[in-house]
Scaffold this motif. Sequence first.
Motif, PDB file in Angstrom:
ATOM      1  N   UNK A 156      35.635  63.738  -9.156  1.00 14.11           N
ATOM      2  CA  UNK A 156      35.746  62.489  -8.096  1.00 14.11           C
ATOM      3  C   UNK A 156      34.905  63.168  -7.240  1.00 14.11           C
ATOM      4  N   UNK A 157      33.261  63.859  -7.159  1.00 17.76           N
ATOM      5  CA  UNK A 157      32.311  64.382  -6.048  1.00 17.76           C
ATOM      6  C   UNK A 157      31.577  63.122  -6.798  1.00 17.76           C
ATOM      7  N   UNK A 158      30.951  63.268  -5.346  1.00 24.31           N
ATOM      8  CA  UNK A 158      30.024  61.622  -4.988  1.00 24.31           C
ATOM      9  C   UNK A 158      28.694  62.745  -5.193  1.00 24.31           C
ATOM     10  N   UNK A 159      27.639  62.287  -6.008  1.00 25.38           N
ATOM     11  CA  UNK A 159      26.741  63.556  -6.517  1.00 25.38           C
ATOM     12  C   UNK A 159      25.215  62.069  -6.576  1.00 25.38           C
ATOM     13  N   UNK A 207      23.809  58.591  -0.704  1.00 25.84           N
ATOM     14  CA  UNK A 207      25.058  58.938  -1.008  1.00 25.84           C
ATOM     15  C   UNK A 207      26.383  58.842  -0.324  1.00 25.84           C
ATOM     16  N   UNK A 208      27.272  58.461  -0.909  1.00 24.11           N
ATOM     17  CA  UNK A 208      28.236  58.084  -0.396  1.00 24.11           C
ATOM     18  C   UNK A 208      29.636  57.887  -0.853  1.00 24.11           C
ATOM     19  N   UNK A 248      33.813  59.758   0.167  1.00 25.75           N
ATOM     20  CA  UNK A 248      35.426  60.201   1.393  1.00 25.75           C
ATOM     21  C   UNK A 248      35.014  60.218   3.118  1.00 25.75           C
ATOM     22  N   UNK A 270      22.272  65.361  -2.712  1.00 22.36           N
ATOM     23  CA  UNK A 270      23.236  65.890  -1.665  1.00 22.36           C
ATOM     24  C   UNK A 270      23.976  65.307  -2.799  1.00 22.36           C
ATOM     25  N   UNK A 271      25.513  65.670  -2.673  1.00 30.31           N
ATOM     26  CA  UNK A 271      26.714  65.817  -3.086  1.00 30.31           C
ATOM     27  C   UNK A 271      28.410  65.855  -2.181  1.00 30.31           C
ATOM     28  N   UNK A 272      29.254  65.646  -2.360  1.00 26.25           N
ATOM     29  CA  UNK A 272      30.123  65.180  -1.254  1.00 26.25           C
ATOM     30  C   UNK A 272      31.326  65.429  -2.226  1.00 26.25           C
ATOM     31  N   UNK A 273      31.448  66.208  -1.310  1.00 28.87           N
ATOM     32  CA  UNK A 273      33.192  67.316  -2.630  1.00 28.87           C
ATOM     33  C   UNK A 273      34.154  67.497  -1.580  1.00 28.87           C
TER      34      UNK A 273
END
Lengths: 271, 157
Positions: free
Chosen positions: A92-95, B3-4, B6, B18-21
Motif C-alpha cells: 500500500x505504499x506510494x512509490x 507522489x501522494x 497517507x 520517493x516513497x510514502x509508506x
Amino acid sequence: MTIVVGALVVVVILLAILVAGLLRSHATILRRLHELGAGTELDPGVRVATPDPGTPTTTRVVPRTDGTVPAPSPDVPDGRPATDVSGVGPRGEAIAARVVGVEHDTVLVFLSSGCTTCLGFWEDLASPQLPDGTRLLIVTRGVEEESPSAVLELAPPGATVIMSSSAWDELRVPGSPFVVLAHGPSGRVVGEGTAESWAQVLALFLRAGGDGRLGSRDKAGADRRREQELDRILLASGIAPGDPSLYRSSDATPADAAAAETTPDAATEER
Amino acid sequence: MELRGHGLAAEMPPGWEGAISLESSAGSVALAEVGGSLRPVAHLATFPLPSDRGDFGSGAVELMRTEDVFVALLEYDPAEAGTELFARRGLPRRLDPRLFSPAALQRGQRGQAGFQEFFTQAGRAFCLYVVLGDADDAHLQVRRVERVLAGVRIEEL
C-alpha cells in the motif's frame, strides 16, 4: 396532397427496406466473426475497440498476463522514450521511481501473479545478478487488476515492486513476462522483449557487454546479511544500538572506556 | 512526477524519487497489532531507494554517493502536535547549511552530514530528517533539498 403523401409513403418503405438490408448484413458479419472465434474472449495484446456508451469510441490495449507475449507491435519505434514509474507497492505504499534523466539504467520487469512463465521470474529475481549501475523494478498491473496480497506473496525479498497499470500502458507492454531496459541518461528504451527465463534475459545483457560487471551486488548483499546477523546476535545478547560497549576497542585504556560511556545518546531513537 | 499517500504529497523535481509508506519499526508494528496505528513515513532521494530501509533511511544512506541527498519526513502521534518538542509551526522550507553536522546522523557514514527538525503542521506532528552526501558541499546540497521541500504538501486528516 394525395400525391405528396403517396410519395412519402414510398420513400419510407424504401428506407425501411434499406435499413433491414443493412441490419441483415451486419448480423451476417457478426455471425461469421463469431464462427471465427472473435468476441468469445478478449484477445489480449491486440488493440480492442471498446464502445463506451455516451462517449466517443475509445481504444485501449489489453495486455496478455497469461505468460504468452505477442510479437512487438510494428508501430512501437526503437529508442522510444521511457517513462518514470509511479504506483503503489503491494503493502500500500506510494512509490514514484525515477527512470528518466538519471545516471543509472533501469530494467523494468513486467510480471503478473497469474502467469506460469512469470513464476520462474519471481523466484529468480531474488538474486537478479544485474550489472552494476543497473536498477531492477518489478512492475505489475495496478490494484484494480492485480491482487496486492498475491503480488506480496510472490515478491522477492528486497526487490522493489510497483503496481502500476499506467506504466504498462505508457510503455506499451504487450504481456507478461516482458522486460524493458531503459537508459537513464537519455531516458530512452534501449532494449525490450520477453524470454522463457530470467537467465535468458541475463544472457542478453551479457551479449550486450555487461559481463565482467556482475557479482559486486552479491558482495554488497553478503555484507548486508552479515551485518543483519551480527545485529541480531547483539540484540539477543542485550546490546542495543548506542550501547557504550560498542564503542570500546579491545586495546582501549580505562580513560577511553570512561569517555565512551559518557557519549550522549542520539537525539532520536532509531525507528 | 508526483507522489501522494497517507495525507502527504510531493511534487518532485527532476532527478528525485520517493516513497510514502507506513512506519516499519518493530515497536510500532507491535503497537499497531494491539490497536495502535502506523504513521506515514515519506522518503525522498536523488538516488534509487532500496525497498528495505529504516524509517530514518538505514539501508538507503549507505548507498548514497557524495552528490546525493536524502530526505525523510516522519509523522508522530498527533497528540504530540503543538507540544514543546513540536512547537515549530510548519515544515521548514529554508534550511541553514551551518546546522548540518555528522553528529546529527542517525546512521553515521563517512563524509555525510545530517539535520533534523521537529514541527507541527495541519494538526500533525512531524520530524524532518535530512542527510547530505557530502558535508563539505552543504551549501549547494541544501539548495537541492529546499527545492524538493518546496513541493511537499501536508494535508489535514
